[in-house]
Design a protein around this motif. Structure first.
Motif, PDB file in Angstrom:
ATOM      1  N   ASN A 188      -3.657  -8.650   3.186  1.00 55.62           N
ATOM      2  CA  ASN A 188      -4.072  -8.797   1.829  1.00 55.62           C
ATOM      3  C   ASN A 188      -5.380  -8.473   1.299  1.00 55.62           C
ATOM      4  O   ASN A 188      -5.210  -9.740   1.196  1.00 55.62           O
ATOM      5  CB  ASN A 188      -2.833  -9.786   0.800  1.00 55.62           C
ATOM      6  N   GLU A 223      -2.662 -10.341  -6.578  1.00 52.37           N
ATOM      7  CA  GLU A 223      -1.615 -10.937  -4.938  1.00 52.37           C
ATOM      8  C   GLU A 223      -1.890 -10.028  -4.020  1.00 52.37           C
ATOM      9  O   GLU A 223      -1.354  -9.460  -3.123  1.00 52.37           O
ATOM     10  CB  GLU A 223      -0.696 -11.273  -5.106  1.00 52.37           C
ATOM     11  N   GLY A 224      -3.045  -9.351  -4.162  1.00 50.18           N
ATOM     12  CA  GLY A 224      -3.814  -7.977  -3.212  1.00 50.18           C
ATOM     13  C   GLY A 224      -2.668  -7.025  -3.353  1.00 50.18           C
ATOM     14  O   GLY A 224      -2.679  -5.846  -2.756  1.00 50.18           O
ATOM     15  N   SER A 225      -2.423  -6.752  -4.968  1.00 52.16           N
ATOM     16  CA  SER A 225      -1.931  -5.515  -5.203  1.00 52.16           C
ATOM     17  C   SER A 225      -2.178  -4.719  -6.747  1.00 52.16           C
ATOM     18  O   SER A 225      -2.502  -5.815  -7.180  1.00 52.16           O
ATOM     19  CB  SER A 225       0.181  -5.418  -4.961  1.00 52.16           C
ATOM     20  N   GLY A 232      -3.058   1.287   3.143  1.00 54.46           N
ATOM     21  CA  GLY A 232      -2.802  -0.083   2.408  1.00 54.46           C
ATOM     22  C   GLY A 232      -1.212  -0.015   2.915  1.00 54.46           C
ATOM     23  O   GLY A 232      -0.561   0.006   3.499  1.00 54.46           O
ATOM     24  N   GLY A 233      -0.576  -0.363   1.084  1.00 55.81           N
ATOM     25  CA  GLY A 233       0.730  -0.134   0.579  1.00 55.81           C
ATOM     26  C   GLY A 233       1.467   0.829   0.484  1.00 55.81           C
ATOM     27  O   GLY A 233       2.598   1.297   0.632  1.00 55.81           O
ATOM     28  N   THR A 267       3.207   0.328  -7.825  1.00 51.87           N
ATOM     29  CA  THR A 267       2.675  -0.669  -7.401  1.00 51.87           C
ATOM     30  C   THR A 267       2.507  -0.357  -6.194  1.00 51.87           C
ATOM     31  O   THR A 267       2.891   0.265  -5.696  1.00 51.87           O
ATOM     32  CB  THR A 267       3.271  -1.528  -7.207  1.00 51.87           C
ATOM     33  N   ARG A 272       0.046  -2.421  -2.280  1.00 52.27           N
ATOM     34  CA  ARG A 272       0.063  -3.529  -1.844  1.00 52.27           C
ATOM     35  C   ARG A 272      -1.723  -2.463  -0.875  1.00 52.27           C
ATOM     36  O   ARG A 272      -0.946  -1.582  -0.140  1.00 52.27           O
ATOM     37  CB  ARG A 272       0.916  -4.248  -0.667  1.00 52.27           C
ATOM     38  N   THR A 276      -3.973  -3.319   1.825  1.00 48.16           N
ATOM     39  CA  THR A 276      -4.599  -4.428   3.363  1.00 48.16           C
ATOM     40  C   THR A 276      -5.887  -4.249   3.640  1.00 48.16           C
ATOM     41  O   THR A 276      -5.777  -3.082   4.455  1.00 48.16           O
ATOM     42  CB  THR A 276      -3.041  -4.424   4.645  1.00 48.16           C
ATOM     43  N   ALA A 316      -4.858  -5.867 -10.895  1.00 44.24           N
ATOM     44  CA  ALA A 316      -4.508  -6.695  -9.537  1.00 44.24           C
ATOM     45  C   ALA A 316      -4.095  -7.565  -9.670  1.00 44.24           C
ATOM     46  O   ALA A 316      -4.823  -8.225 -10.416  1.00 44.24           O
ATOM     47  CB  ALA A 316      -5.932  -6.332  -8.610  1.00 44.24           C
TER      48      ALA A 316
END
Length: 573
Positions: free
Chosen positions: A118, A564-566, A90-91, A78, A80, A82, A562
């Protein structure tokens, strides 16, 4: 369109030294670009365009994940994502994202870090040669498809505008194409994220906003725009190397003598009549026809100034020759629309039997609650069906299978109880089709609203003004399967409570593994049996925001979505 001098963006390397860049991009630089021939292939190992392939079916031939083993799907990684220049990398995914460069470009004065946080990922995500490419308003990323590690992040400094969402990127060779909310087309180098050029594609001062995923056909980049005021909609084709306009097709008459002008009260009404093209269509390589949907007419709700005609070519499926920009045929799904029920849904091309004979078909479920089967070569109407039981705005069908509007269901000072609501019985998230079952799948909703007229002067009711809408009830949101031969609902799976707005839900994916994937309203990614809607597997990921996709890499089939932003990638281990 105004051609802009190519801009060399300022490059910011956040958290990394310059000498690390060649190492970071070494595997990407070796990757081959995407050829036009690749885009003509049925959907399989990669996901190179908005719907996976040109047909719009979102049907993958991959079978490694199938009904016998889908229960063993496991989260592979996974990441995230940003948004904003102050959030490099990003994540990072499983492999970590530190050191990924952020490239900043743009024509605006807004702080490049504005809008950070996010990402709202509504886009179809491209997967080509092991790299994922995705965008949100003012942001684009390259991500390693094996582990979710961010490889580069591009940020556009915006002038402002409507940041409702981006639908995805287009790819040609090693170049990526991205629309921005303030109406630019940006060309990026897919290997590095560096900007090659950008051009203006619509007049920002006229309140256009651009969200469509560019579609690449041969040497054409097909792009469209949105606008909620009173400007004309259009589809245009630009050169992939330079951005120069090749042709522009307007969805409303623009001068005396134009076809369809007789369906408007006058030329001025037509020229300000809307019909924006803001969702990607599908392409038939045999006929060279690009078939796409157009948006609502304007004023959207107070149609008096438009006259009593059908207001061509708004709320329609239109087939445009990709080489010339000339319209070959059209079919209007909502003549003289008065409820903002765009026909901006990606149509699906199907080669299948119809009345005992092989036929080249086009199928679509419209926001107004009706399903249509057409001949995609000629536009001939074949089937109309209603896929929402509550739809009540039409008096019946005319000889061409089009719903006949009931004026009593227009906006009224005393209010009119209408189904569907403004969000529609479905909306823009992409449907899917399985040739294994012969069924068309669409997220749908049964809902009602009271529609009140508040303004009759078109000067005060431009675009989406002139009305007040009060939601009354949502009786249920569903995953709906429709028989293309009859237009009748084959089965429905009711989603868990939640998602009370119109339109039903997010988009869908079908596979040759006899699976149907989609997000439900309970925050889960779900695998269904496409024959009957039985749940075979699910995983809670949060509110799914785009349509699931699949790709094959290093011998593993991945399911990507995708929420919630992830990004979430699942595979078998």
């Amino acid at each position: 369109m105004t051609q802009k001098t190519p801009v060399t963006p300022k490059t910011l390397i956040l958290g990394a030294s310059l000498y690390l860049i060649p190492v970071m991009f070494s595997s990407m630089a070796m990757a081959q670009g995407l050829s036009s021939a690749d885009l003509l292939k049925p959907l399989a190992n990669d996901w190179p365009t908005y719907s996976g392939d040109y047909s719009g079916k979102r049907y993958s031939k991959l079978t490694q994940v199938n009904q016998s083993n889908v229960k063993n799907l496991t989260l592979a990684w996974t990441a995230r994502m940003t948004a904003g220049a102050g959030n490099a990398g990003g994540g990072g995914g499983r492999g970590g994202g530190g050191g990924a460069p952020t490239i900043v470009g743009g024509e605006g004065t807004a702080d490049a870090g504005a809008g950070g946080g996010n990402a709202n990922i509504r886009a179809s995500i491209l997967e080509v040669n092991g790299i994922l490419y995705l965008d949100t308003p003012d942001n684009a990323w390259a991500v390693d498809a094996r582990d979710g590690r961010t490889l580069w992040h591009y940020v556009w400094k915006t002038k402002g505008g409507t940041h409702i969402g981006n639908r995805g990127l287009g790819m040609w060779g090693n170049w990526l194409y991205m629309e921005t909310p303030d109406d630019y087309l940006v060309c990026l180098d897919a290997r590095t994220g560096k900007e090659r050029w950008h051009i203006e594609i619509a007049n920002f001062s006229q309140q256009y906003f651009s969200t469509m995923a560019p579609v690449v056909v041969g040497n054409h980049i097909l792009i469209g725009t949105g606008d909620d005021l009173d400007e004309p909609g259009y589809l245009q084709s630009v050169d992939p190397e330079t951005g120069a306009v090749q042709w522009k097709w307007y969805s409303v008459p623009m001068k005396k003598g134009d076809p369809g002008l007789e369906t408007w009260s006058n030329l001025d009404a037509a020229q300000h009549g809307g019909g924006n093209v803001w969702i990607p269509g599908s392409y038939d390589p045999e006929t060279h026809l690009y078939i796409t949907g157009t948006g609502n007419p304007t004023p959207a709700y107070t149609g008096q100034s438009r006259g009593e005609g059908v207001n061509l070519y708004t709320c329609a499926m239109v087939a445009v020759n990709v080489d010339t920009g000339k319209m070959a045929w059209y079919y209007q799904t909502s003549p003289h629309d008065t409820h903002d029920w765009d026909s901006a849904q990606t149509p699906v091309m199907v080669d299948a039997d119809f009345n005992g004979k092989p036929r080249k078909l086009l199928v679509t479920a419209s926001r107004n609650g009706y399903f249509f089967t057409l001949d995609r070569v000629t536009g001939e109407h074949l089937v109309t069906g209603k896929f929402s039981d509550t739809v009540n705005w039409a008096k019946g069908l005319n000889a061409n299978g089009q719903p006949v509007r009931d004026p009593a269901k227009d906006y009224d000072i005393g209010g009119a109880l209408v189904s569907p609501n403004n969000g529609g019985a479905t909306n823009w998230p992409p449907p899917a089709f399985s040739p294994d079952t012969g069924l068309f799948y669409v997220p749908s909703s049964d809902n009602y609203a009271m529609y009140y007229l508040t303004e009759t002067d078109p000067r005060g009711a431009m675009g989406l003004g002139g009305k007040d809408e009060v939601g009354v009830a949502t009786l249920g949101s569903y995953l709906t399967a429709i028989d293309y031969k009859t237009g009748k609902v084959a089965w429905q799976h009711k989603y868990p409570a939640g998602g009370a707005g119109g339109g039903g839900g997010n988009g869908l994916l079908t596979t040759a593994g006899k699976l149907l994937f989609g997000g439900d309203h309970g925050g889960s990614l779900v695998a269904y049996d496409p024959a009957d809607g039985k749940i075979l597997w699910h995983s809670r990921v949060g509110q799914v925001s785009n349509a699931p996709e699949t790709y094959m890499l290093d011998g593993h089939q991945y399911i990507l979505v995708a929420a919630e932003g992830s990004l979430f990638a699942f595979t078998l281990y």
